[in-house]
Scaffold this active site. Structure first.
Site, PDB file in Angstrom:
ATOM      1  N   LYS A 125       0.856  -1.188   0.000  1.00  0.00           N
ATOM      2  CA  LYS A 125       0.000   0.000   0.000  1.00  0.00           C
ATOM      3  C   LYS A 125       0.888   1.234   0.000  1.00  0.00           C
ATOM      4  O   LYS A 125       1.914   1.280   0.704  1.00  0.00           O
ATOM      5  CB  LYS A 125      -0.901  -0.042   1.233  1.00  0.00           C
ATOM      6  CG  LYS A 125      -1.932   1.089   1.328  1.00  0.00           C
ATOM      7  CD  LYS A 125      -2.792   0.886   2.566  1.00  0.00           C
ATOM      8  CE  LYS A 125      -3.828   1.975   2.765  1.00  0.00           C
ATOM      9  NZ  LYS A 125      -4.651   1.739   3.974  1.00  0.00           N
ATOM     10  N   SER A 206      -9.347   1.805   3.501  1.00  0.00           N
ATOM     11  CA  SER A 206      -8.532   2.570   2.578  1.00  0.00           C
ATOM     12  C   SER A 206      -7.561   1.725   1.761  1.00  0.00           C
ATOM     13  O   SER A 206      -6.928   2.239   0.833  1.00  0.00           O
ATOM     14  CB  SER A 206      -7.746   3.628   3.362  1.00  0.00           C
ATOM     15  OG  SER A 206      -6.871   3.016   4.312  1.00  0.00           O
ATOM     16  N   SER A 230      -9.823  -0.662   7.464  1.00  0.00           N
ATOM     17  CA  SER A 230      -9.179  -0.429   6.176  1.00  0.00           C
ATOM     18  C   SER A 230      -8.468  -1.628   5.579  1.00  0.00           C
ATOM     19  O   SER A 230      -8.023  -1.576   4.435  1.00  0.00           O
ATOM     20  CB  SER A 230      -8.205   0.748   6.285  1.00  0.00           C
ATOM     21  OG  SER A 230      -8.910   1.957   6.417  1.00  0.00           O
TER      22      SER A 230
END
Length: 551
Positions: A125, A206, A230
């Site tokens: 990420k 996210s 997330s």
């Protein structure tokens, strides 16, 4: 490795390449394959359709090389993520990935295998730092030059186990902590991530890009981060396994922060075994001389036998299809020898729980983001939250085109972490979620772990209204705020959109929670491959019903 692939790596990762590598080269994205072409399918085939453990085994046996696997993933990213359905899940490729893969192949030939992940490509990420020539941006223009040349400890662990750092995934910008009206999966640098199962559906966030990329077979595994939902939510809606460890098991260092009390990175993969293999590499060593836990070796397909399971009926939501899948999952656990305990009611034992839990994040974000920005790469000009807010206002046509920065502004008004209001709120919400939440639910009902749906069915992406979610299902906020382990495992689909089941346990019971998830997974194997449908109307049971019928 073809020149086309090299060009894609250099251009899209914003890295420099030698002139002889890029001269007269055209990226595959200039000629995207036709959707209906018989010569190309968006669905992965062969070894690429498999999961991390199978890919690792093929690398170990010599059936595949690290260079071959890395090159194939780059080709697929070029064809499926940056062209074709344009998932926009991968923000940048590592220009060093192929050289790293070749070096790992050479080490294997010399008998120097680093570990179980030797040669396995992993995506990070894009709020996680690596020493590679890639910026760590959190999806934001302000961090576009944030090339720190340092590995976060979790990345160092993955490298030590032999992983190839393939690139960075797109995300909800600033890990979805910029606006109260945000869109999950959107960032200024990466655009909107698409859900590969149904392209107009919300990929959640996210860790949107990590979930979509794993589902679409763009890497063997990916790392996500979670403050509250997330990892779990994007894993749920993209139909993959996501594991949120106990806070502190994986180091927070060199990760763009939100909350010092809740932030953690975790693995996102197609299978529980893959997640356990990644966690082995990512977890911090205790430093006490104790032997490190082998989370993969601890997996037990019979873990449900004799287990007492707390069913969080108060968190099952109202969607009839989700409840049907959830009840079927409970029946499977009963068949495996588990004892079921129904838990009908729960309310957090803290006044203004939701307001205080949000206030804690505001306080911690201001403190931790100021610290992070102060230590960012020299080329970064925003060195604190004041600078960041001003930068976004100056670049409003890009940064504020779809939603505001209300969370930034509100957090910037908070005092320091020595404020009694913060300390009181933090202690209250952590106790409500931990001691009086998960711990009480486990102890009062004499159960080993808790289950609920992982979330609702993903809605459509809505750039006008921002995220518009249906009535929520799940109780993952308890594990997030308490900092306890939580896994989601696929439990089926609703009209082609994945839904998962959540399992939560007590602090530091990571191995047990993984094992419960593994036992359920092995009995059901409900993970569905993405179909890359344009919308629900592309399904046979929905499309005709949406059209007017001729008399």
């Amino acid at each position: 490795m073809s020149r086309k692939f090299i060009a894609a790596v250099c251009t899209l990762a914003m890295a420099s390449c030698a002139p002889d590598e890029t001269r007269d080269v055209q990226s595959l994205s200039d000629n995207p394959p036709a959707r209906d072409s018989a010569a190309f399918s968006y669905q992965a085939e062969g070894w690429m359709a498999g999961a991390l453990p199978e890919i690792a085994a093929a690398l170990q046996s010599g059936e595949l090389s690290a260079e071959e696997v890395t090159a194939a993933y780059i080709e697929r990213i070029n064809a499926v993520d940056w062209a074709g359905p344009e998932l926009q899940s991968v923000l940048a490729l590592n220009p060093n990935a192929l050289d790293d893969a070749r070096a790992l192949d050479a080490r294997r030939e010399a008998g120097e295998t680093l570990g179980p992940l030797h040669g396995v490509p992993i995506l990070l990420k894009d709020n996680i730092e690596s020493r590679d020539p890639m910026a760590t941006t959190a999806g934001a223009l302000a961090l576009r030059q944030n090339i720190t040349e340092r590995d976060s400890p979790l990345v160092e662990g993955l490298r030590s186990a032999g992983a190839v750092i393939l690139g960075k995934t797109n995300l909800s910008q600033w890990a979805n902590f910029r606006s109260n009206d945000s869109m999950s999966g959107w960032s200024a640098l990466g655009g909107q991530v698409k859900n590969p199962h149904m392209l107009d559906r919300n990929p959640c966030g996210s860790s949107s890009g990590s979930g979509a990329a794993v589902a679409a077979s763009l890497a063997a595994g990916a790392v996500g981060t979670e403050t509250n939902g997330s990892i779990i939510c994007p894993s749920n809606v993209n139909g993959v396994v996501g594991f949120k460890p106990t806070v502190g098991l994986v180091s927070q260092q060199y990760i763009v922060p939100i909350s010092s009390s809740q932030d953690t990175a975790g693995p996102m993969t197609k299978t529980v075994t893959g997640a356990a293999m990644m966690l082995n590499a990512m977890a911090q060593q205790s430093g006490t001389g104790e032997e490190a836990t082998d989370y993969a070796a601890a997996l037990d397909a019979n873990a449900l036998e004799g287990a007492r399971i707390g069913v969080l009926r108060f968190a099952e939501g109202s969607n009839a299809d989700i409840i049907t899948h959830f009840n079927a999952a409970i029946d499977e656990m009963k068949s495996a020898g588990a004892e079921i305990v129904e838990i009908e009611e729960f309310d957090p034992a803290a006044e203004d729980f939701w307001g205080k839990s949000r206030s804690v994040l505001d306080y911690e974000f201001k403190a931790t983001i100021n610290e992070y920005l102060g230590d960012a790469a020299p080329a970064v000009t925003t060195r604190n939250l004041d600078d960041l807010i001003a930068f976004n206002e100056e670049n409003a046509d890009i940064e504020l085109a779809l939603f505001d920065q209300s969370i930034f502004i509100g957090a910037n008004e908070k005092a320091g972490l020595d404020d009694p209001e913060y300390l009181s709120a933090r202690d209250e919400v952590q106790a409500a979620a931990g001691r009086d939440g998960i711990d009480a639910l486990l102890g009062d009902n004499n159960v080993d772990f808790l289950i609920s749906p992982s979330g609702p069915v993903a809605p459509r992406v809505d750039p006008v209204n921002g995220d518009v979610w249906p009535s929520w299902a799940g109780a993952g906020y308890l594990a997030a705020i308490a900092g306890y382990p939580h896994i989601t495992v696929p439990m089926g689909t609703v009209h082609g959109v994945p839904v998962g089941i959540s399992m939560m346990g007590a602090k530091d019971q990571d191995a047990a929670v993984l094992s419960y998830g593994y036992a359920y997974e092995q009995r059901t194997m409900h993970r569905a491959d993405p179909q890359y449908l344009s919308s629900a109307e592309a399904r046979d049971e929905i499309g005709p019903a949406m059209k007017r019928r001729a008399d």
